[in-house]
Write an enzyme that holds these catalytic residues in place. Structure first.
Site, PDB file in Angstrom:
ATOM      1  N   SER A 100       0.804  -1.237   0.000  1.00  0.00           N
ATOM      2  CA  SER A 100       0.000   0.000   0.000  1.00  0.00           C
ATOM      3  C   SER A 100       0.829   1.276   0.000  1.00  0.00           C
ATOM      4  O   SER A 100       1.354   1.635  -1.020  1.00  0.00           O
ATOM      5  CB  SER A 100      -1.093  -0.015   1.056  1.00  0.00           C
ATOM      6  OG  SER A 100      -0.644  -0.304   2.312  1.00  0.00           O
ATOM      7  N   ASP A 244      -2.539   1.386  -3.648  1.00  0.00           N
ATOM      8  CA  ASP A 244      -3.483   0.296  -3.872  1.00  0.00           C
ATOM      9  C   ASP A 244      -4.939   0.700  -3.663  1.00  0.00           C
ATOM     10  O   ASP A 244      -5.812  -0.144  -3.511  1.00  0.00           O
ATOM     11  CB  ASP A 244      -3.141  -0.921  -2.999  1.00  0.00           C
ATOM     12  CG  ASP A 244      -3.400  -0.686  -1.525  1.00  0.00           C
ATOM     13  OD1 ASP A 244      -3.199   0.456  -1.064  1.00  0.00           O
ATOM     14  OD2 ASP A 244      -3.820  -1.622  -0.835  1.00  0.00           O
TER      15      ASP A 244
END
Lengths: 453, 457
Positions: A100, A244
């Site tokens: 992420s 993400d």
């Protein structure tokens, strides 16, 4: 940082630096452990566009197939898209390949269960036990699973978001939107969604190469380019994504990054219209959500930090909205996952229906400053640090659910908790103004530093 | 020793071979692939597989390990191993990995490693690779050095073109042959029927669906050819050919539906290649029929015998500039095409021989001296295999033998017979192969040495 020290195996998944600690052998081991844990079945995998994603995907597929699991690869997509696909495809679990907001050299595995929600702490412990025991169930060649591709996951996700939002109101406003996708997984679908909602879209950093032009964490100091672009194009709003697609930050028409705490505040302000009902966030999130609840006659519940904790509390309470102050919005009408597409849709709907600018909407909240800092603290010393803080603030209102949260006059608060992923204590304080919040943080950090010295 | 002797894993110069779900685990596959990528260096590595279902699990493990080592992987998908070898040799690739357990049943799979010239690793190279594997200090590419896996779906077709270029396509077409082929649902399924059509043959194909399981053990030996034999008779074909799973071995069936044995594949190939005047000796291994000597003698050529293993055949074919090389298992090397055991090339050359001579296959085979070859095996724990052979060597004496060859196990050679006892590279077995011009003699010879071996266990 050396390879050995960079590896994090914990309840939030497996994370490491590619070429050092995050090896295909490690990924194969976790894939086999997860397949053994699920005892076969179908696993959906998706990835962000980091260059290491394919290597990791291949290792995952090999490990999962060997345990008898079948794999449906949804390719490069936001993590919430993978989570949606788990439910849509009736799969038994899912794995997101994404680190992420961490830099491009990192990657990670995030495991989710059949409802598309990440494993909770207990389930993650079970998975880790399987992994550490190493007795994986491997199948013979006539019992191996199969691999399929699903090219439709992003479209289904987009459609669900579009169906849930007041498209007419947004289209009537026809806002000009700049979206900075940090060349991450959310690039194509964010642009597609905004266009379909009738926005005039300017996309920057919109090629999902996985080569991040900025730090992918969507906090104000990383959004300089987006702020400039909002001014340059005379946009009504700017959206900054992480790699993400599960954390979002907003930039005002004046080119000001107003901070990721506003993302949930705005989105919750819209979801709360469904009320009265419960809104859920974590202990470290801004008090703005309390104002939202007050406006709409809702109540606020606070869980421990972590997407799964918020999601499970929401599910248990039948919450009408939730999320985290780091920019992660959960719209339970769609799925109990943090979802930038849902967040963008909610915020634009709010702007359109209220006819407010970002700055006006932000100004509708009591002025607030939130400071997030950290003190180094070895895992073995965290309890000592927390106890020292409890002693120090004795007599004040306190919440001991996770670390310690202390409440002060004028709605100010301080939350200090050991990180799940790093040898630090996170210290977060919110107050009417920045110097006050800073002072609260500094005081707590001094206490911790002394306690662990 | 407490080792479980039945554990199905063989790590040898022929590659890494094991049973999926038991020994051939993703972890082992990733480690070996990363070891290979470390050994080759961060160049381009080609990967192919045969049709066994576990290839779908093995291939991503291989790609992942190679990629992590910094290699640029090009995935050729399902194609004959010979096509991979040709693609490696004729490109700038630094190596290749074929995912195939050849003639083993579907529960097995294996990695076969090829160096930049498309030839298997020789023992010294294989030892280097094993040292890298065991040391586990693999090359690890940084995240921004990782390269995406590429695809090349054309390697199989290019291979067919390379074989066709060596054949007189017009002459073969003019012969109007009808050819039956059993692809064992293996890697040749999508290539051989098309290849035969290009040669102008009428094709009757069975087991040519790569999605289906192996219809029988994919080893083209007579016990596995009953379906093809029936087909040849029913279709009135001029010949039948059977592939193994990855297209290195070829079995032959005559127009009468007879399967003379895979030993004849090399003899027929040699008839074609030597007959058309390709220069150089014939290379074969110690376990292959004496009929090869007869064919070579007919054309005044020498026969070079090597130890067992495709790499020895290929390297000797290079070193001796051979006209043809191959082994009694039905795997033939045509040096003008490539230094690979290549069943499609073998098929092409035998069809060419039929067309050129204008004779039925049974007559061509009848021209080759007929011996009886008996292949037996004794299950032997791998940790005892070489000491058993060593003990066997000590007690050797045979009045009929005028030569003892110790290059690979032990081979006793006489005027009209030989027996070869050696350790299998692919299975925990000792193989006993005997050949004589009389059937009873060959059986007796094989029986005797099987008994001697068993006594030592």
């Amino acid at each position: 940082m050396s390879g050995i020290q960079s590896l994090k195996i914990g309840v939030s998944g497996v994370r490491g630096i590619v070429g050092q600690s995050l090896t295909p052998q490690l990924v194969v081991g976790f894939a086999e452990a997860f397949g053994t844990y699920l005892d076969g079945g179908v696993v959906v995998i998706g990835r962000d566009p980091r260059p290491s994603g394919e290597m990791i995907r291949d290792a995952l597929i090999g490990g999962l197939l060997s345990t008898g699991c079948s794999v449906i690869d949804v390719g490069v997509c936001p993590t919430p898209t993978m989570q949606h696909a788990v439910v849509d495809l009736g799969a038994d679990g899912g794995i997101g390949i994404t680190a992420s907001h961490h830099p491009a050299g990192w990657n990670a595995l995030k495991f989710c269960r059949e409802d598309g929600v990440f494993l909770n702490e207990h389930q993650a412990e079970e998975l880790l036990s399987v992994y550490h025991q190493g007795a994986f169930v491997l199948r013979g060649s006539d019992e191996l699973g199969r691999v399929g591709r699903d090219e439709g996951a992003i479209n289904r996700h987009l459609t669900k978001v579009l169906m849930s939002v007041d498209r007419e109101a947004i289209a009537a406003l026809a806002p000009r939107v700049v979206v900075d996708s940090v060349n991450g997984a959310g690039a194509d679908c964010a642009e597609g969604l905004l266009q379909k909602m009738g926005c005039d879209v300017v996309a920057i950093n919109d090629v999902p190469t996985g080569h991040f032009p900025r730090d992918p964490e969507p906090i104000p100091e990383n959004l300089g380019q987006l702020c400039a672009a909002v001014l340059q194009y005379g946009a009504d709003i700017g959206f900054g994504q992480d790699a993400d697609g599960d954390r979002l930050s907003v930039v005002s028409a004046e080119g000001v990054a107003i901070g990721e705490e506003f993302t949930l505040a705005f989105a919750a302000d819209v979801m709360a219209e469904r009320g009265p009902g419960t809104l859920v966030t974590n202990l470290s999130t801004s008090r703005m959500i309390d104002e939202v609840a007050e406006r709409h006659g809702c109540t606020v519940m606070r869980s421990r930090v972590g997407e799964v904790n918020v999601a499970e509390t929401m599910m248990a309470e039948g919450a009408i909205g939730g999320g985290e102050g780091n920019g992660g919005v959960i719209d339970p009408k769609l799925h109990h996952c943090r979802d930038n597409l849902a967040a963008m849709a909610l915020i634009l709907q709010g702007m359109a229906r209220r006819r407010v600018s970002v700055a006006e909407w932000a100004a509708s909240f009591r002025p607030s400053a939130i400071i997030k800092d950290r003190v180094p603290c070895r895992a073995g010393h965290t309890q000592r640090a927390v106890l020292a803080l409890q002693r120090h603030y004795e007599g004040r209102e306190m919440d001991r659910t996770e670390g310690v949260k202390v409440f002060f006059e004028d709605g100010a608060w301080l939350h200090a908790r050991p990180s799940n992923t790093e040898p630090i204590i996170r210290v977060i304080a919110e107050a009417d103004d920045s110097p006050t919040a800073r002072e609260l943080c500094d005081e707590a950090m001094r206490v911790v530093a002394e306690a662990v010295a | 020793m407490s080792t479980d002797v039945s554990r199905p894993l063989k790590i040898t110069i022929a590659g890494v071979r094991g049973v999926v779900g038991e020994t051939l685990t993703p972890d082992l596959l990733v480690n070996f692939s990363q070891a290979f990528g470390t050994w080759t260096g961060a160049g381009r590595v080609l990967v192919s597989r045969d049709t066994r279902p576990s290839g779908v699990m093995v291939a991503p493990c291989v790609c992942s390990g190679l990629t992590a080592a910094g290699c640029e992987v090009v995935d050729l998908g399902v194609c004959p191993t010979a096509a991979l070898q040709l693609a490696v040799r004729s490109s700038d690739a630094v190596g290749g990995i074929a995912i195939t357990a050849g003639h083993n049943d579907a529960s097995w799979n294996a990695l076969k490693f090829f160096r930049e010239d498309g030839i298997y690793l020789n023992p010294k190279q294989a030892e280097e690779l094993l040292n890298v594997y065991h040391q586990k200090e693999f090359a690890k590419a940084r995240w921004d050095e990782l390269r995406p896996v590429g695809r090349d779906d054309d390697a199989g077709r290019r291979h067919l073109e390379a074989v066709l270029a060596q054949l007189d396509v017009e002459a073969i077409g003019a012969a109007g042959l009808k050819i039956a082929v059993d692809c064992a649902n293996g890697a040749c399924s999508e290539f051989t029927p098309a290849f035969l059509e290009r040669l102008g043959c009428e094709v009757v194909a069975i087991n040519d669906d790569p999605e289906l399981p192996f219809p029988h053990e994919p080893r083209p030996t007579p016990p596995n050819l009953s379906q093809l034999r029936a087909l040849v008779r029913a279709a009135g074909a001029d010949a039948g050919f059977a592939h193994d799973a990855d297209g290195d071995r070829l079995g032959v069936v005559t127009e009468e539906g007879e399967a003379p044995g895979e030993e004849y594949t090399l003899c027929l190939g040699a008839e074609m290649v030597l007959g058309r005047g390709d220069p150089g000796p014939v290379v074969t291994n110690l376990s292959t029929t004496m009929a090869v000597d007869d064919v070579a003698r007919k054309y005044g050529r020498e026969v070079i015998r090597t130890g067992i293993g495709q790499v020895f055949i290929a390297e000797s074919a290079v070193n001796y500039a051979a006209a043809i090389a191959g082994e009694g298992s039905g795997g033939i090397v045509f040096p003008k095409i490539n230094y690979a055991h290549d069943s499609i090339a073998a098929l092409g050359h035998i069809v060419a021989l039929m067309a050129e001579r204008g004779q039925p296959l049974s007559a061509l085979i009848a021209d080759i001296p007929r011996y009886t070859i008996v292949k037996r095996e004794v299950v032997c724990p791998p940790q005892r295999a070489y000491s058993v052979l060593e003990e066997l060597r000590r007690g050797l004496e045979a009045p009929w033998a005028d030569e003892i060859n110790l290059d690979d196990g032990v081979k006793l050679i006489g005027e009209d017979r030989w027996v070869h006892i050696r350790v299998s590279l692919t299975e925990p077995r000792i193989r006993v192969i005997a050949e004589a011009d009389a059937r009873g003699l060959a059986m007796d010879l094989a029986d005797e040495y099987v008994r001697r071996t068993e006594r030592l266990l």
